[in-house]
Scaffold this motif. Structure first.
Motif, short mmCIF file in Angstrom:
data_model
loop_
_atom_site.label_atom_id
_atom_site.label_comp_id
_atom_site.label_asym_id
_atom_site.label_seq_id
_atom_site.Cartn_x
_atom_site.Cartn_y
_atom_site.Cartn_z
N ASN A 16 0.81 -1.22 0.00
CA ASN A 16 0.00 0.00 0.00
C ASN A 16 0.84 1.26 0.00
OD1 ASN A 16 -2.53 -1.28 0.10
ND2 ASN A 16 -2.29 -1.62 2.30
N ILE A 143 0.20 -6.20 9.91
CA ILE A 143 -0.76 -6.30 8.81
C ILE A 143 -0.29 -5.46 7.64
CG2 ILE A 143 -3.15 -5.91 8.13
CD1 ILE A 143 -3.89 -6.05 11.12
N VAL A 168 -4.44 -6.88 3.76
CA VAL A 168 -5.76 -6.24 3.58
C VAL A 168 -6.04 -5.83 2.14
CG1 VAL A 168 -6.04 -5.49 5.97
CG2 VAL A 168 -4.73 -4.05 4.39
N SER A 217 1.64 -1.75 12.18
CA SER A 217 1.12 -1.39 10.86
C SER A 217 0.12 -0.25 10.97
CB SER A 217 0.43 -2.55 10.14
OG SER A 217 -0.86 -2.80 10.67
N THR A 219 -2.88 -0.11 9.67
CA THR A 219 -4.23 -0.61 9.98
C THR A 219 -4.42 -0.73 11.47
OG1 THR A 219 -4.43 -1.82 7.88
CG2 THR A 219 -5.80 -2.56 9.71
N ASN A 222 -4.58 2.72 13.09
CA ASN A 222 -5.85 3.38 12.81
C ASN A 222 -6.97 2.85 13.70
OD1 ASN A 222 -6.78 4.62 9.51
ND2 ASN A 222 -5.26 5.37 10.95
N ILE A 223 -7.03 1.55 13.86
CA ILE A 223 -8.06 0.96 14.72
C ILE A 223 -7.87 1.41 16.17
CG2 ILE A 223 -8.87 -1.23 15.71
CD1 ILE A 223 -8.32 -2.50 12.93
N LEU A 270 -9.71 7.98 11.19
CA LEU A 270 -9.49 7.03 10.09
C LEU A 270 -8.79 7.74 8.94
CD1 LEU A 270 -9.85 4.28 8.77
CD2 LEU A 270 -12.12 4.99 8.01
N ARG A 274 -7.55 4.68 3.91
CA ARG A 274 -7.87 3.36 4.48
C ARG A 274 -9.38 3.16 4.63
NH1 ARG A 274 -3.11 1.01 6.03
NH2 ARG A 274 -1.41 2.47 6.47
N LEU A 277 -9.84 -0.20 2.95
CA LEU A 277 -8.95 -1.22 3.50
C LEU A 277 -9.29 -1.58 4.95
CD1 LEU A 277 -5.55 0.15 2.15
CD2 LEU A 277 -6.69 -1.94 1.39
N ILE A 278 -9.94 -0.66 5.67
CA ILE A 278 -10.24 -0.92 7.08
C ILE A 278 -11.23 -2.06 7.24
CG2 ILE A 278 -12.23 0.64 7.41
CD1 ILE A 278 -9.18 0.34 9.76
N GLY A 281 -9.40 -5.22 7.31
CA GLY A 281 -8.57 -5.08 8.50
C GLY A 281 -9.34 -5.40 9.78
#
Length: 518
Positions: A16, A143, A168, A217, A219, A222-223, A270, A274, A277-278, A281
């Motif tokens: 990515n 990830i 992802v 990563s 992802t 972000n989470i 977010l 992404r 992509l989330i 993920g």
């Protein structure tokens, strides 16, 4: 080791995004990050199914690498010390050599394509430099767009390294055609993820009783950021070694997985790139929780590129690249050097503070882990002078709490910052927001440690390392501290006596400070 400064840049050519980190290493300061940059060019766009890198993506990749090299050289990195490692998308592309040759011709950069297992090894090097590993094994996972690397490791040993083709971007391209994701496609993804995870890492994790995971990563970050912002209006800037539980994740997962792209785009925290992509993920995270039986996840902001650069520095310096670093202590020392600290003074204050902690342990009863935090608060108590002598205790707290110290949890950083804040002037009070937001047990820790630090700082008031040792005699009526000194300690006794009142209040006994010249 040579005292000469060494600058190294590492570029991670991911599916990515391309990332670069630049660090400097010297004997005096250790390893200090100089700069970092990323560009989400999606080199793997469409290549999962076609097995070919898109011409436009390759051109964009070359342009990005050209900019990275300019930045690195301007930052003092020699071209031969710029590393570039390619992972899943480039590794699997039939025309990867075409891209590698194009990069070499146009930039002079030599790209090394690494295997999935090598990628996992470098990720391990990076993660252990940001998160404190334990005696008990943890699951480390990273990830990527094309692959996910799984590592099972403790602080002394790597038990397993493996790479699975379940990144992802790959999963988005292969499985997701609906928005919001349909129940059918979600179920297909869950089944595919679970099938890829069974055996290998999952089986070993159950055998070793793994209950905690460390995730790296974009992802994962972000989470974590979105979960934290759901609990707090701010405080999501520093994510390293922050954590969330399975219950917190599942609540967030149920909310977001039902959203379409327009709703996800409005989520605070977010990354715009992404938004799609989330989805895989989140499903991947949910499956990892279930398949591995994980209870909570800790975030690492270091992974492949940091592992690459650490390993390269070790090779250049002739060290064992697999050796473990004391990341917490090194991070504290780096911050001290950045702020032009007075090292002998800070180390003396820390030494005296630890003596007082040990001598007064029968009264305060704090656990050993708080002794370490006291040492680091003492080492950094004066770094605020880098900004201003006036109110430097407040500046010290601000710097500590915003310096991205590696290896510490957010709560530990809060404690270190508060203890440094109260080494002088007004003692802790609930009128101060950064103190009042601590839970009561941690406020008591700050009370005790700051009281100790105040006296230790007083006993080094002359900045001459006069006090050699401290012993305490505790009786029903009072505490008697005796300092063994090299010279007449008038200035040290005067300063320490002026700073003892807070610890007297915390411990509930008057303190008498005496001295004996050696």
């Amino acid at each position: 080791m040579s005292s000469e400064k060494l600058r190294v840049a590492a570029i991670d050519l991911g599916t990515n995004s391309f990332h670069m980190v630049i660090v400097e290493e010297s004997e005096e300061k250790g390893i200090v990050e100089i700069d970092r940059v990323k560009d989400m060019i999606c080199i793997g766009r469409g290549s999962i199914s076609t097995k070919r890198l898109d011409d436009g993506a390759m051109e964009a990749g070359v342009a990005t690498l050209r900019n990275f090299i300019v930045l690195a050289t301007q930052r003092g990195v020699a071209l031969h010390n710029i590393l570039a490692f390619a992972t899943s998308a480039i590794r699997e592309a039939d025309n990867r050599d075409e891209f590698i040759d194009m990069v070499r011709r146009e930039t002079g950069l030599k790209i090394r394509v690494i295997t999935g297992k090598e990628e996992a090894q470098f990720i391990y090097y990076g993660v252990r430099n940001a998160v404190t590993l334990r005696d008990k094994p943890d699951l480390l996972f990273d990830i990527g767009g094309g692959s996910v690397e799984f590592i099972i490791a403790d602080k002394s040993k790597v038990h397993l390294l493996e790479s699975r083709k379940i990144g992802v971007a790959r999963m988005l391209e292969r499985f997701v055609t609906t928005d919001p994701v349909s129940a059918h496609e979600l179920h297909l993804l869950q089944q595919f993820f679970a099938a890829e995870m069974y055996g290998g890492a999952a089986e070993m994790a159950h055998e070793l009783g793994v209950s905690r995971a460390i995730a790296s990563s974009g992802t994962a970050q972000n989470i974590a950021r979105m979960i934290r912002l759901g609990k707090h209006a701010d405080g999501a800037d520093v994510l390293n070694q922050s954590s969330f539980t399975r219950q917190e994740f599942e609540s967030f997962y149920r909310q977001v997985i039902a959203m379409d792209a327009s709703a996800r785009r409005k989520l605070t925290g977010l990354d715009e790139k992404r938004v799609d992509l989330i989805v895989p993920g989140l499903i991947l995270f949910d499956t990892i929780f279930r398949v591995f039986g994980i209870k909570d996840v800790v975030i690492s902001d270091s992974a492949l590129r940091e592992g690459m650069v650490l390993h390269q520095i070790a090779l250049i310096r002739g060290r064992d690249g697999s050796s473990q670093l004391d990341i917490r202590r090194q991070s504290v020392m780096e911050l001290g050097y950045r702020c032009n600290w007075h090292k002998p003074h800070s180390e003396q204050v820390a030494r005296l503070a630890l003596m007082l902690f040990d001598e007064l342990h029968p009264l305060h009863g704090l656990k050993e882990r708080y002794r370490e935090l006291l040492e680091y608060a003492a080492m950094l108590h004066n770094i605020g002078e880098f900004i201003s002598i006036s109110a430097h205790h407040k500046h010290s707290q601000y710097i500590i709490m915003n310096a991205d110290l590696r290896g510490f949890s957010p709560t530990e950083i809060d404690i270190i910052g508060n203890v440094a804040r109260y080494h002088r002037k007004q003692p802790p009070t609930e009128r101060h927001p950064l103190y009042s937001q601590l839970k009561p047990s941690h406020r008591r820790v700050v009370d005790v440690l700051s009281g100790i630090l105040r006296i230790a700082n007083g006993l080094e008031r002359g900045h001459r390392q006069n006090v050699q040792s401290i012993t305490a005699r505790i009786d029903q009526e009072r505490i008697v501290l005796e300092a063994l000194t090299q010279f007449e300690p008038d200035i040290e006794l005067w300063a320490a006596c002026g700073l003892k009142e807070w610890l007297e209040e915390v411990l509930g006994k008057p303190i008498l400070i005496e001295a004996r010249v050696r």
